[in-house]
Scaffold this motif. Structure first.
Motif, PDB file in Angstrom:
ATOM      1  N   MET A   1     -14.626 -13.058 -26.362  1.00 12.50           N
ATOM      2  CA  MET A   1     -14.584 -12.892 -24.929  1.00 12.50           C
ATOM      3  C   MET A   1     -16.003 -13.010 -24.365  1.00 12.50           C
ATOM      4  O   MET A   1     -16.937 -12.424 -24.885  1.00 12.50           O
ATOM      5  N   ILE A   2     -16.154 -13.773 -23.299  1.00  6.19           N
ATOM      6  CA  ILE A   2     -17.445 -13.905 -22.625  1.00  6.19           C
ATOM      7  C   ILE A   2     -17.667 -12.651 -21.795  1.00  6.19           C
ATOM      8  O   ILE A   2     -16.774 -12.199 -21.087  1.00  6.19           O
ATOM      9  N   THR A   3     -18.881 -12.092 -21.868  1.00  8.84           N
ATOM     10  CA  THR A   3     -19.151 -10.841 -21.169  1.00  8.84           C
ATOM     11  C   THR A   3     -20.134 -10.969 -20.014  1.00  8.84           C
ATOM     12  O   THR A   3     -20.184 -10.093 -19.158  1.00  8.84           O
ATOM     13  N   ARG A   4     -20.945 -12.047 -19.973  1.00  8.46           N
ATOM     14  CA  ARG A   4     -21.869 -12.210 -18.850  1.00  8.46           C
ATOM     15  C   ARG A   4     -22.537 -13.577 -18.909  1.00  8.46           C
ATOM     16  O   ARG A   4     -22.534 -14.228 -19.951  1.00  8.46           O
ATOM     17  N   LEU A   5     -23.113 -13.989 -17.795  1.00 11.68           N
ATOM     18  CA  LEU A   5     -23.898 -15.215 -17.707  1.00 11.68           C
ATOM     19  C   LEU A   5     -25.360 -14.855 -17.908  1.00 11.68           C
ATOM     20  O   LEU A   5     -25.852 -13.899 -17.317  1.00 11.68           O
ATOM     21  N   ASN A   6     -26.057 -15.611 -18.731  1.00  7.75           N
ATOM     22  CA  ASN A   6     -27.465 -15.334 -19.007  1.00  7.75           C
ATOM     23  C   ASN A   6     -28.400 -16.337 -18.337  1.00  7.75           C
ATOM     24  O   ASN A   6     -29.377 -15.961 -17.716  1.00  7.75           O
ATOM     25  N   VAL A   7     -28.099 -17.647 -18.459  1.00 14.10           N
ATOM     26  CA  VAL A   7     -28.976 -18.682 -17.912  1.00 14.10           C
ATOM     27  C   VAL A   7     -28.119 -19.775 -17.287  1.00 14.10           C
ATOM     28  O   VAL A   7     -27.129 -20.202 -17.856  1.00 14.10           O
ATOM     29  N   THR A   8     -28.532 -20.215 -16.120  1.00 12.92           N
ATOM     30  CA  THR A   8     -27.978 -21.412 -15.513  1.00 12.92           C
ATOM     31  C   THR A   8     -29.150 -22.351 -15.265  1.00 12.92           C
ATOM     32  O   THR A   8     -30.301 -21.914 -15.243  1.00 12.92           O
ATOM     33  N   SER A   9     -28.893 -23.627 -15.107  1.00 12.81           N
ATOM     34  CA  SER A   9     -29.981 -24.604 -14.980  1.00 12.81           C
ATOM     35  C   SER A   9     -29.830 -25.445 -13.724  1.00 12.81           C
ATOM     36  O   SER A   9     -28.718 -25.723 -13.282  1.00 12.81           O
ATOM     37  N   ILE A  10     -30.969 -25.850 -13.188  1.00 14.36           N
ATOM     38  CA  ILE A  10     -31.005 -26.865 -12.144  1.00 14.36           C
ATOM     39  C   ILE A  10     -32.081 -27.865 -12.529  1.00 14.36           C
ATOM     40  O   ILE A  10     -33.046 -27.528 -13.221  1.00 14.36           O
ATOM     41  N   TYR A  11     -31.899 -29.107 -12.086  1.00 10.78           N
ATOM     42  CA  TYR A  11     -32.908 -30.129 -12.334  1.00 10.78           C
ATOM     43  C   TYR A  11     -33.917 -30.145 -11.207  1.00 10.78           C
ATOM     44  O   TYR A  11     -33.555 -30.073 -10.024  1.00 10.78           O
ATOM     45  N   VAL A  12     -35.177 -30.223 -11.581  1.00  9.02           N
ATOM     46  CA  VAL A  12     -36.286 -30.359 -10.643  1.00  9.02           C
ATOM     47  C   VAL A  12     -37.122 -31.538 -11.108  1.00  9.02           C
ATOM     48  O   VAL A  12     -37.010 -31.971 -12.255  1.00  9.02           O
ATOM     49  N   LEU A  13     -37.953 -32.074 -10.234  1.00 10.50           N
ATOM     50  CA  LEU A  13     -38.740 -33.247 -10.613  1.00 10.50           C
ATOM     51  C   LEU A  13     -40.143 -32.893 -11.079  1.00 10.50           C
ATOM     52  O   LEU A  13     -40.818 -33.728 -11.675  1.00 10.50           O
ATOM     53  N   ASP A  14     -40.575 -31.667 -10.826  1.00  8.72           N
ATOM     54  CA  ASP A  14     -41.897 -31.208 -11.267  1.00  8.72           C
ATOM     55  C   ASP A  14     -41.809 -29.703 -11.476  1.00  8.72           C
ATOM     56  O   ASP A  14     -41.567 -28.959 -10.520  1.00  8.72           O
ATOM     57  N   LYS A  15     -41.992 -29.259 -12.703  1.00 11.32           N
ATOM     58  CA  LYS A  15     -41.808 -27.838 -13.007  1.00 11.32           C
ATOM     59  C   LYS A  15     -42.843 -26.948 -12.330  1.00 11.32           C
ATOM     60  O   LYS A  15     -42.512 -25.853 -11.876  1.00 11.32           O
ATOM     61  N   ASP A  16     -44.087 -27.388 -12.227  1.00 12.69           N
ATOM     62  CA  ASP A  16     -45.102 -26.558 -11.568  1.00 12.69           C
ATOM     63  C   ASP A  16     -44.824 -26.431 -10.074  1.00 12.69           C
ATOM     64  O   ASP A  16     -44.943 -25.350  -9.501  1.00 12.69           O
ATOM     65  N   GLU A  17     -44.429 -27.520  -9.446  1.00 15.83           N
ATOM     66  CA  GLU A  17     -44.077 -27.476  -8.016  1.00 15.83           C
ATOM     67  C   GLU A  17     -42.839 -26.608  -7.798  1.00 15.83           C
ATOM     68  O   GLU A  17     -42.761 -25.844  -6.830  1.00 15.83           O
ATOM     69  N   ALA A  18     -41.876 -26.714  -8.709  1.00 12.66           N
ATOM     70  CA  ALA A  18     -40.669 -25.891  -8.612  1.00 12.66           C
ATOM     71  C   ALA A  18     -41.014 -24.418  -8.765  1.00 12.66           C
ATOM     72  O   ALA A  18     -40.522 -23.577  -8.005  1.00 12.66           O
ATOM     73  N   LEU A  19     -41.862 -24.089  -9.726  1.00 11.83           N
ATOM     74  CA  LEU A  19     -42.269 -22.698  -9.926  1.00 11.83           C
ATOM     75  C   LEU A  19     -42.938 -22.160  -8.675  1.00 11.83           C
ATOM     76  O   LEU A  19     -42.632 -21.053  -8.224  1.00 11.83           O
ATOM     77  N   ASP A  20     -43.817 -22.939  -8.076  1.00 15.32           N
ATOM     78  CA  ASP A  20     -44.492 -22.516  -6.848  1.00 15.32           C
ATOM     79  C   ASP A  20     -43.477 -22.265  -5.735  1.00 15.32           C
ATOM     80  O   ASP A  20     -43.541 -21.249  -5.049  1.00 15.32           O
ATOM     81  N   PHE A  21     -42.520 -23.165  -5.553  1.00 17.51           N
ATOM     82  CA  PHE A  21     -41.524 -23.002  -4.500  1.00 17.51           C
ATOM     83  C   PHE A  21     -40.664 -21.767  -4.737  1.00 17.51           C
ATOM     84  O   PHE A  21     -40.510 -20.927  -3.848  1.00 17.51           O
ATOM     85  N   TYR A  22     -40.100 -21.659  -5.920  1.00 19.12           N
ATOM     86  CA  TYR A  22     -39.144 -20.580  -6.179  1.00 19.12           C
ATOM     87  C   TYR A  22     -39.810 -19.203  -6.213  1.00 19.12           C
ATOM     88  O   TYR A  22     -39.185 -18.217  -5.820  1.00 19.12           O
ATOM     89  N   VAL A  23     -41.061 -19.137  -6.629  1.00 16.95           N
ATOM     90  CA  VAL A  23     -41.756 -17.849  -6.688  1.00 16.95           C
ATOM     91  C   VAL A  23     -42.486 -17.559  -5.377  1.00 16.95           C
ATOM     92  O   VAL A  23     -42.275 -16.518  -4.749  1.00 16.95           O
TER      93      VAL A  23
END
Length: 141
Positions: A1-23
């Motif tokens: 039985m599944i008990t919880r969600l741990n990680v979901t993913s989205i695609y971004v084109l630049d990880k550093d730019e994405a980190l700056d935006f999301y944080v």
């Protein structure tokens, strides 16, 4: 039985730019940040909620070949892939905060619905983000 969600993913084109935006703009916190060879595992999460993370995935090697990478980049830019939905306690205050932090790509300003208020925006790459303030049930007399 599944008990919880741990990680979901989205695609971004630049990880550093994405980190700056999301944080720095959206207000999330950095989760994991590890590099192994060419691959960087980078996640963000809602502050105080360490049990669910969002993996910021970038199309390309070592996971994707050149043709797949190009197709994914096009789909991300069109906003045709997955999106995210967050909750907030005060959508109007958050909307003002996001504007002050330089977020400009709103697809919908906060609007009332029968279930509460919500708004829409896009990250720098085209991914759709919805933010919802649920209406609290009132006790009947």
């Amino acid at each position: 039985m599944i008990t919880r969600l741990n990680v979901t993913s989205i695609y971004v084109l630049d990880k550093d730019e994405a980190l700056d935006f999301y944080v720095n703009k959206l207000g999330l916190e950095k989760g994991s940040d590890f590099t192994q060879g060419e691959y960087r595992w980078l996640t963000v999460r809602v502050p105080g909620h360490k049990d669910v993370e969002i993996s910021l995935e970038q199309p390309g090697p070592p996971i994707h070949d050149e043709a797949t990478t190009e197709q994914l980049r096009e789909l991300v830019t069109k906003g045709a892939l997955s999106g995210l939905v967050f909750h907030t306690d005060d959508i109007d205050a958050l909307y003002e905060t996001l504007q002050q932090r330089g977020v400009t790509d709103f697809t919908q300003e906060p609007i009332d619905h029968f279930y509460g208020k919500d708004m829409g925006l896009r990250d720098p790459f085209g991914n759709a983000i919805r933010i919802l303030e649920r209406k609290h049930a009132t006790a009947s007399a």
